[in-house]
Design a protein around this motif. Sequence first.
Motif, PDB file in Angstrom:
ATOM      1  N   PHE A  84       0.838  -1.195   0.000  1.00 15.04           N
ATOM      2  CA  PHE A  84       0.000   0.000   0.000  1.00 15.04           C
ATOM      3  C   PHE A  84       0.874   1.245   0.000  1.00 15.04           C
ATOM      4  O   PHE A  84       1.916   1.279   0.647  1.00 15.04           O
ATOM      5  CB  PHE A  84      -0.880   0.035   1.257  1.00 15.04           C
ATOM      6  CG  PHE A  84      -1.719  -1.195   1.426  1.00 15.04           C
ATOM      7  CD1 PHE A  84      -2.978  -1.263   0.861  1.00 15.04           C
ATOM      8  CD2 PHE A  84      -1.249  -2.284   2.141  1.00 15.04           C
ATOM      9  CE1 PHE A  84      -3.761  -2.396   1.014  1.00 15.04           C
ATOM     10  CE2 PHE A  84      -2.016  -3.422   2.302  1.00 15.04           C
ATOM     11  CZ  PHE A  84      -3.276  -3.471   1.732  1.00 15.04           C
ATOM     12  N   ASP A  85       0.429   2.256  -0.735  1.00 14.67           N
ATOM     13  CA  ASP A  85       1.095   3.551  -0.705  1.00 14.67           C
ATOM     14  C   ASP A  85       0.120   4.594  -1.227  1.00 14.67           C
ATOM     15  O   ASP A  85      -0.377   4.468  -2.343  1.00 14.67           O
ATOM     16  CB  ASP A  85       2.363   3.546  -1.553  1.00 14.67           C
ATOM     17  CG  ASP A  85       3.251   4.742  -1.249  1.00 14.67           C
ATOM     18  OD1 ASP A  85       2.719   5.872  -1.148  1.00 14.67           O
ATOM     19  OD2 ASP A  85       4.451   4.550  -1.102  1.00 14.67           O
ATOM     20  N   PRO A  86      -0.178   5.626  -0.436  1.00 16.32           N
ATOM     21  CA  PRO A  86      -1.163   6.615  -0.841  1.00 16.32           C
ATOM     22  C   PRO A  86      -0.643   7.702  -1.787  1.00 16.32           C
ATOM     23  O   PRO A  86      -1.425   8.491  -2.293  1.00 16.32           O
ATOM     24  CB  PRO A  86      -1.584   7.258   0.489  1.00 16.32           C
ATOM     25  CG  PRO A  86      -0.345   7.164   1.331  1.00 16.32           C
ATOM     26  CD  PRO A  86       0.311   5.856   0.914  1.00 16.32           C
ATOM     27  N   THR A  87       0.651   7.752  -2.050  1.00 17.26           N
ATOM     28  CA  THR A  87       1.172   8.820  -2.877  1.00 17.26           C
ATOM     29  C   THR A  87       0.851   8.581  -4.347  1.00 17.26           C
ATOM     30  O   THR A  87       0.950   7.457  -4.839  1.00 17.26           O
ATOM     31  CB  THR A  87       2.700   8.976  -2.713  1.00 17.26           C
ATOM     32  OG1 THR A  87       3.329   7.732  -3.006  1.00 17.26           O
ATOM     33  CG2 THR A  87       3.064   9.382  -1.301  1.00 17.26           C
ATOM     34  N   PRO A  88       0.460   9.616  -5.080  1.00 15.98           N
ATOM     35  CA  PRO A  88       0.081   9.465  -6.486  1.00 15.98           C
ATOM     36  C   PRO A  88       1.185   8.872  -7.369  1.00 15.98           C
ATOM     37  O   PRO A  88       0.902   8.115  -8.277  1.00 15.98           O
ATOM     38  CB  PRO A  88      -0.255  10.894  -6.936  1.00 15.98           C
ATOM     39  CG  PRO A  88      -0.622  11.595  -5.689  1.00 15.98           C
ATOM     40  CD  PRO A  88       0.230  10.978  -4.614  1.00 15.98           C
ATOM     41  N   ARG A  89       2.460   9.192  -7.097  1.00 14.23           N
ATOM     42  CA  ARG A  89       3.549   8.681  -7.950  1.00 14.23           C
ATOM     43  C   ARG A  89       3.687   7.177  -7.846  1.00 14.23           C
ATOM     44  O   ARG A  89       4.161   6.529  -8.775  1.00 14.23           O
ATOM     45  CB  ARG A  89       4.871   9.342  -7.569  1.00 14.23           C
ATOM     46  CG  ARG A  89       4.953  10.742  -8.091  1.00 14.23           C
ATOM     47  CD  ARG A  89       6.237  11.445  -7.834  1.00 14.23           C
ATOM     48  NE  ARG A  89       7.395  10.607  -7.590  1.00 14.23           N
ATOM     49  CZ  ARG A  89       8.596  11.082  -7.341  1.00 14.23           C
ATOM     50  NH1 ARG A  89       8.779  12.373  -7.313  1.00 14.23           N
ATOM     51  NH2 ARG A  89       9.602  10.276  -7.130  1.00 14.23           N
ATOM     52  N   SER A  90       3.261   6.582  -6.729  1.00 12.39           N
ATOM     53  CA  SER A  90       3.402   5.130  -6.586  1.00 12.39           C
ATOM     54  C   SER A  90       2.429   4.367  -7.476  1.00 12.39           C
ATOM     55  O   SER A  90       2.637   3.198  -7.768  1.00 12.39           O
ATOM     56  CB  SER A  90       3.212   4.721  -5.131  1.00 12.39           C
ATOM     57  OG  SER A  90       1.884   4.924  -4.711  1.00 12.39           O
ATOM     58  N   ILE A  91       1.376   5.013  -7.939  1.00 16.03           N
ATOM     59  CA  ILE A  91       0.391   4.377  -8.816  1.00 16.03           C
ATOM     60  C   ILE A  91       1.015   4.053 -10.162  1.00 16.03           C
ATOM     61  O   ILE A  91       0.737   3.037 -10.777  1.00 16.03           O
ATOM     62  CB  ILE A  91      -0.849   5.266  -8.986  1.00 16.03           C
ATOM     63  CG1 ILE A  91      -1.573   5.386  -7.648  1.00 16.03           C
ATOM     64  CG2 ILE A  91      -1.786   4.705 -10.053  1.00 16.03           C
ATOM     65  CD1 ILE A  91      -2.691   6.412  -7.654  1.00 16.03           C
TER      66      ILE A  91
END
Length: 92
Positions: A84-91
């Motif tokens: 899980f990662d909430p930062t947009p760049r991780s998507i």
Amino acid sequence: MGKSRQRCIRDKSKALTSLVSELRLPHRIQVNCSRDFLGSEYGGYCMCPENIDRDCVVYSFGIGEDISFDLALIQRFGLSVYAFDPTPRSIE
């Protein structure tokens, strides 16, 4: 490293030292087990592989752009990793 970052690190270090003192925990926690480093130099971690097998489940938070540690866990132990990662760049 900028002065504000140095100040932030110093403040966090003082807070952690204070917490350890309040909880009366040892300043150095020692664990006797073998240690392996998994993942890349940037996104890897040192871990104790004892008692880890394919029945384990790992919940990995804040993976960012480097999932090398998570992939190494899957490859070596055959376990399930939920990242899980909430930062947009991780998507991406």
